[in-house]
Design an enzyme around this catalytic site. Structure first.
Site, PDB file in Angstrom:
ATOM      1  N   TYR A  56       0.860  -1.176   0.000  1.00 55.95           N
ATOM      2  CA  TYR A  56       0.000   0.000   0.000  1.00 55.95           C
ATOM      3  C   TYR A  56       0.900   1.230   0.000  1.00 55.95           C
ATOM      4  O   TYR A  56       1.889   1.298   0.732  1.00 55.95           O
ATOM      5  CB  TYR A  56      -0.907   0.011   1.241  1.00 55.95           C
ATOM      6  N   GLU A  87      -3.026   7.661  -4.308  1.00 53.61           N
ATOM      7  CA  GLU A  87      -3.011   6.341  -3.661  1.00 53.61           C
ATOM      8  C   GLU A  87      -2.694   5.273  -4.697  1.00 53.61           C
ATOM      9  O   GLU A  87      -3.317   5.239  -5.759  1.00 53.61           O
ATOM     10  CB  GLU A  87      -4.378   6.060  -3.026  1.00 53.61           C
TER      11      GLU A  87
END
Ligand code: GDP
Ligand code: MN
Length: 393
Positions: free
Chosen positions: A108, A196
């Site tokens: 992530y 992101e």
């Protein structure tokens, strides 16, 4: 402003971040054509909507032939995809076809603004794939956060620290820290508010690839980023908000039935709070700004009333730069030119208040007036309750 995954990947690729080869398609036939142009023997067909959580909602499909790609795309086009992030769902008008990647690990990675600290946070986790909210709840220690001072920038040693914290192999430290800093450059240069990459995949060969990408941008900076501004996709926006934004109104759509027209963002927030305290639910936030002309008030009325959920309209003006008489004239004009079928509650205070109240009175329109914010909110909540009872019973 949000953009699609494929657009974000194109921007990131421009900064040297590796992304799978792919192409956007507007029809199932075009999707099939894309996979033959990309080559290989397996592809991912991904619904392009402004939401995450597409995978678990059935918006990401792995295919092994051009027929499968066409079928997958056919199943997605025109479908309203309901995700955890968007319970009302968003319609699919574009799909993205990509080569598949042999994933060894999903990381992530994100860059967000920390408004309170006036810094930028770079966040990473060795447990990618799942949503950050989930991760923050189930295993907060798995999140690594690096604070970046905007005036200094994201330094090499910070990027390396992050790479080590994510447990990357020594041979991957250099290229991963390079990737992290490239992402930071993209974030800063393009006036992004969020970036992101989830998952950031580690492939079987040990390479890093951005498998998903999400970016959103500061609307106030779009004027100086025309190449970003043109990526806007209205089909993904709340139609109430696009209508208002096109007319220069600061409007945010909410879920309740009390329409609001207020001057000043602070007063608007206080009014929404007061509505909630009085037991009601606001349908929107709308700040008409300073020095609003009767024409602007009319536009604001139209924007609020376009929302069919609205059962009562609350006008709350504390005029400093504004003039109550202009606002009152705008309200009277709205009754004249629009089909105002809901009760209207008006509270005026400040500059030219007497003249404003006289205009409302002389119009003999069925307008409920209130002297204080609390009184106005109570009146609006009571009217909405009556309207709700008459429509349901
Ligand atoms: P999101 O659910 O909207 O965040 O969409 P993602 O782009 O993150 O895709 C969801 C999941 O699909 C990812 O976490 C991956 O596990 C999987 N996925 C996406 N692309 C590929 C790919 O090329 N190969 C494989 N094997 N899985 C993929
Ligand atoms: Mn994702």
């Amino acid at each position: 402003m949000d953009i699609h995954e494929y657009q974000a990947k194109e921007l990131l690729a421009g900064y040297g971040i590796p992304v799978p080869r792919g192409g956007v398609a507007y029809s199932p036939e075009q999707a099939a054509y894309r996979c033959t142009a990309i080559g290989g023997s397996a592809w991912v067909v991904k619904a392009q909507i402004h939401s995450g959580g597409r995978g678990e909602a059935g918006g990401v499909k792995i295919c092994h032939s051009d027929h499968e790609v066409e079928d997958a795309a056919n199943g997605l086009f025109g479908k309203r995809l309901v995700t955890r992030q968007v319970p009302a769902g968003k319609c699919v008008y574009r799909v993205f076809v990509e080569e598949t990647v042999d994933i060894k690990q999903e990381l992530y990675f994100a860059i967000v603004l920390d408004r309170a600290a006036e810094t930028i946070s770079v966040i990473g986790s060795a447990q990618g794939g799942m949503e950050i909210e989930e991760l923050a709840e189930s295993d907060p220690d798995a999140l690594v956060r690096v604070t970046v001072e905007p005036a200094v920038g994201f330094l090499e040693f910070q990027a390396r620290e992050l790479a080590f914290a994510l447990g990357l192999a020594p041979s991957q430290i250099a290229k991963s820290s390079q990737l992290f800093r490239a992402a930071y450059r993209a974030f800063r240069d393009l006036d992004a508010a969020l970036l992101e990459i989830n998952p950031l995949a580690v492939t079987a060969e040990g390479d890093l690839v951005a498998l998903d990408a999400k970016m959103s941008f500061d609307d106030n900076a779009l004027f100086r980023r025309p190449d970003v501004a043109e990526l806007r996709d209205r089909s993904q926006e709340d139609p109430r908000e696009s209508h208002a934004a096109d007319r220069g109104l600061a409007y945010v759509g909410l879920d309740g039935d009390i329409g609001c027209m207020i001057n000043g963002a602070g007063l608007a927030m206080a009014t929404l709070d007061m509505i909630k305290i009085s037991g009601g639910e606001p349908a929107n936030f709308l700040d008409i700004g300073g020095g609003a002309s009767p024409e602007r008030v009319l536009k604001a009325f139209r924007a609020v009333l376009r929302d069919e959920k609205v059962k009562v309209l609350l006008v709350n003006i504390f005029a400093g730069i504004n003039r109550c008489d202009w606002v009152a004239q705008g309200i009277v004009d709205a009754f004249d030119q629009l089909d105002v079928a809901v009760p209207v509650v008006v509270r005026l205070a400040g500059t030219h208040v007497d003249e404003g109240q006289r205009i409302i009175r002389d119009s003999r329109l069925p307008i409920v007036t209130a002297d204080t914010l609390a009184e106005a909110a109570e009146q609006a909540v009571a009217s909405a309750a009556v309207a709700r009872r008459t429509t349901t019973g």
